[in-house]
Design a protein around this motif. Structure first.
Motif, PDB file in Angstrom:
ATOM      1  N   GLY A  94       3.396  -9.106   1.511  1.00  0.00           N
ATOM      2  CA  GLY A  94       2.599  -7.992   1.538  1.00  0.00           C
ATOM      3  C   GLY A  94       3.149  -6.986   0.416  1.00  0.00           C
ATOM      4  O   GLY A  94       4.182  -7.251  -0.172  1.00  0.00           O
ATOM      5  N   LEU A  95       2.505  -6.026   0.153  1.00  0.00           N
ATOM      6  CA  LEU A  95       2.567  -4.924  -0.734  1.00  0.00           C
ATOM      7  C   LEU A  95       2.793  -3.239  -0.029  1.00  0.00           C
ATOM      8  O   LEU A  95       1.797  -3.391   0.981  1.00  0.00           O
ATOM      9  N   VAL A  96       3.593  -2.383  -0.625  1.00  0.00           N
ATOM     10  CA  VAL A  96       3.571  -1.221   0.189  1.00  0.00           C
ATOM     11  C   VAL A  96       3.884  -0.416  -1.077  1.00  0.00           C
ATOM     12  O   VAL A  96       4.661  -0.491  -2.089  1.00  0.00           O
ATOM     13  N   GLN A  97       3.238   1.011  -1.163  1.00  0.00           N
ATOM     14  CA  GLN A  97       3.509   1.979  -1.928  1.00  0.00           C
ATOM     15  C   GLN A  97       3.650   3.474  -1.596  1.00  0.00           C
ATOM     16  O   GLN A  97       2.619   3.620  -0.770  1.00  0.00           O
ATOM     17  N   ALA A  98       4.514   4.298  -2.081  1.00  0.00           N
ATOM     18  CA  ALA A  98       4.400   5.630  -1.612  1.00  0.00           C
ATOM     19  C   ALA A  98       3.734   6.280  -2.752  1.00  0.00           C
ATOM     20  O   ALA A  98       3.806   5.802  -4.000  1.00  0.00           O
ATOM     21  N   ARG A  99       3.170   7.303  -2.856  1.00  0.00           N
ATOM     22  CA  ARG A  99       2.464   8.237  -3.760  1.00  0.00           C
ATOM     23  C   ARG A  99       3.616   8.266  -4.938  1.00  0.00           C
ATOM     24  O   ARG A  99       4.518   8.635  -4.697  1.00  0.00           O
ATOM     25  N   ASP A 100       2.979   8.064  -6.075  1.00  0.00           N
ATOM     26  CA  ASP A 100       3.766   8.309  -7.326  1.00  0.00           C
ATOM     27  C   ASP A 100       4.932   7.164  -7.577  1.00  0.00           C
ATOM     28  O   ASP A 100       6.000   7.478  -8.347  1.00  0.00           O
ATOM     29  N   GLY A 101       5.185   6.470  -6.591  1.00  0.00           N
ATOM     30  CA  GLY A 101       6.137   5.046  -6.585  1.00  0.00           C
ATOM     31  C   GLY A 101       5.767   3.811  -6.918  1.00  0.00           C
ATOM     32  O   GLY A 101       4.449   3.819  -7.373  1.00  0.00           O
ATOM     33  N   GLU A 102       6.413   3.145  -7.278  1.00  0.00           N
ATOM     34  CA  GLU A 102       6.177   1.644  -7.461  1.00  0.00           C
ATOM     35  C   GLU A 102       5.585   0.807  -6.612  1.00  0.00           C
ATOM     36  O   GLU A 102       6.011   1.048  -5.184  1.00  0.00           O
ATOM     37  N   GLY A 138       5.181  12.584   6.567  1.00  0.00           N
ATOM     38  CA  GLY A 138       4.448  13.328   5.808  1.00  0.00           C
ATOM     39  C   GLY A 138       4.387  12.781   4.212  1.00  0.00           C
ATOM     40  O   GLY A 138       3.764  13.126   3.370  1.00  0.00           O
ATOM     41  N   VAL A 139       5.013  11.506   4.130  1.00  0.00           N
ATOM     42  CA  VAL A 139       4.727  10.640   2.749  1.00  0.00           C
ATOM     43  C   VAL A 139       3.367   9.914   2.593  1.00  0.00           C
ATOM     44  O   VAL A 139       3.351   9.060   3.676  1.00  0.00           O
ATOM     45  N   TRP A 140       2.650  10.214   1.763  1.00  0.00           N
ATOM     46  CA  TRP A 140       1.501   9.259   1.554  1.00  0.00           C
ATOM     47  C   TRP A 140       1.917   7.924   1.085  1.00  0.00           C
ATOM     48  O   TRP A 140       2.554   7.801   0.189  1.00  0.00           O
ATOM     49  N   HIS A 141       1.182   7.062   1.345  1.00  0.00           N
ATOM     50  CA  HIS A 141       1.630   5.633   1.261  1.00  0.00           C
ATOM     51  C   HIS A 141       0.396   4.577   1.754  1.00  0.00           C
ATOM     52  O   HIS A 141      -0.683   5.204   2.424  1.00  0.00           O
ATOM     53  N   TRP A 142       0.526   3.418   1.318  1.00  0.00           N
ATOM     54  CA  TRP A 142      -0.436   2.330   1.597  1.00  0.00           C
ATOM     55  C   TRP A 142       0.278   1.147   1.796  1.00  0.00           C
ATOM     56  O   TRP A 142       1.486   1.063   1.237  1.00  0.00           O
ATOM     57  N   HIS A 143      -0.221  -0.054   2.436  1.00  0.00           N
ATOM     58  CA  HIS A 143       0.425  -1.178   2.636  1.00  0.00           C
ATOM     59  C   HIS A 143      -0.628  -2.012   2.801  1.00  0.00           C
ATOM     60  O   HIS A 143      -1.917  -1.924   3.470  1.00  0.00           O
ATOM     61  N   GLY A 144      -0.383  -3.472   2.572  1.00  0.00           N
ATOM     62  CA  GLY A 144      -1.347  -4.503   2.597  1.00  0.00           C
ATOM     63  C   GLY A 144      -0.893  -5.830   2.381  1.00  0.00           C
ATOM     64  O   GLY A 144       0.327  -5.808   1.947  1.00  0.00           O
ATOM     65  N   ALA A 145      -1.678  -6.679   2.035  1.00  0.00           N
ATOM     66  CA  ALA A 145      -1.538  -8.166   1.964  1.00  0.00           C
ATOM     67  C   ALA A 145      -1.239  -8.322   0.361  1.00  0.00           C
ATOM     68  O   ALA A 145      -2.153  -7.601  -0.579  1.00  0.00           O
ATOM     69  N   GLU A 169      -4.612   1.064  -8.605  1.00  0.00           N
ATOM     70  CA  GLU A 169      -3.503   1.373  -7.859  1.00  0.00           C
ATOM     71  C   GLU A 169      -2.941   0.094  -6.729  1.00  0.00           C
ATOM     72  O   GLU A 169      -1.573  -0.042  -6.902  1.00  0.00           O
ATOM     73  N   TYR A 170      -3.788  -0.743  -6.435  1.00  0.00           N
ATOM     74  CA  TYR A 170      -3.324  -2.060  -5.623  1.00  0.00           C
ATOM     75  C   TYR A 170      -2.342  -2.783  -6.589  1.00  0.00           C
ATOM     76  O   TYR A 170      -1.661  -3.501  -6.395  1.00  0.00           O
ATOM     77  N   GLU A 171      -2.948  -2.969  -7.716  1.00  0.00           N
ATOM     78  CA  GLU A 171      -2.454  -3.971  -8.951  1.00  0.00           C
ATOM     79  C   GLU A 171      -1.139  -3.285  -9.716  1.00  0.00           C
ATOM     80  O   GLU A 171      -0.647  -4.106 -10.341  1.00  0.00           O
ATOM     81  N   GLY A 172      -1.080  -1.962  -9.264  1.00  0.00           N
ATOM     82  CA  GLY A 172       0.234  -1.430 -10.083  1.00  0.00           C
ATOM     83  C   GLY A 172      -0.051  -1.086 -11.199  1.00  0.00           C
ATOM     84  O   GLY A 172       0.943  -0.893 -12.169  1.00  0.00           O
ATOM     85  N   THR A 173      -1.409  -0.777 -11.644  1.00  0.00           N
ATOM     86  CA  THR A 173      -1.359  -0.731 -13.327  1.00  0.00           C
ATOM     87  C   THR A 173      -1.888   0.768 -13.557  1.00  0.00           C
ATOM     88  O   THR A 173      -2.394   0.936 -14.761  1.00  0.00           O
ATOM     89  N   THR A 174      -2.026   1.733 -12.845  1.00  0.00           N
ATOM     90  CA  THR A 174      -2.242   2.866 -12.999  1.00  0.00           C
ATOM     91  C   THR A 174      -1.041   3.738 -13.660  1.00  0.00           C
ATOM     92  O   THR A 174       0.362   3.375 -13.574  1.00  0.00           O
TER      93      THR A 174
END
Length: 135
Positions: free
Chosen positions: A66-74, A89-96, A129-134
């Motif tokens: 899986g992948l996980v990221q906090a806002r403005d993080g890697e 309170g930390v904005w984040h996402w996670h998935g496969a 964002e998902y691909e970490g290219t932003t």
């Protein structure tokens, strides 16, 4: 001691998830407990929208990648046995990951106050964002 009722699997709603996601709730905070635990299964490239939890969230990966990221993080890679905590309170996402299914336990607490949302949902995670290219 008692067995808790097993609820049917539910499809993750399109306004909160991209791709195929299925949720099985294990515990939903029967008073006095406020613990919520779900098994969440993601198809490849499936993911949550940006969101944050009032009291934080802990993920424990049980299978897949899986992948996980906090806002403005890697974007970080998660593998079976990994446990990731996101503070309150930390904005984040996670998935496969793009080429793997992934399942995790999602653990959080309810705020215990009907006036305080347990989870605040934001916009969908873009492909960049998902691909970490932003930037």
């Amino acid at each position: 001691m008692e067995f808790l009722e097993q609820k049917p699997s539910s499809k993750g709603p399109a306004e909160r998830f991209t791709g195929d996601v299925w949720v099985n709730m294990i515990a939903e905070g029967a008073a006095p407990s406020r613990l919520r635990v779900g098994v969440v299964r993601f198809a490849p490239r499936a993911r949550t929208a940006w969101h944050r939890h009032a009291l934080g969230q802990t993920l424990h990966v049980t299978e897949g990648v899986g992948l996980v990221q906090a806002r403005d993080g890697e974007v970080m890679v998660m593998r079976p046995g990994d446990t990731v905590h996101t503070p309150p309170g930390v904005w984040h996402w996670h998935g496969a990951a793009p080429d793997h299914f992934m399942a995790h336990l999602a653990m959080s607490e309810t705020a215990g106050d009907p006036g305080v949302p347990d989870v605040e949902w934001g916009e969908h995670v873009t492909d960049d964002e998902y691909e970490g290219t932003t930037e």
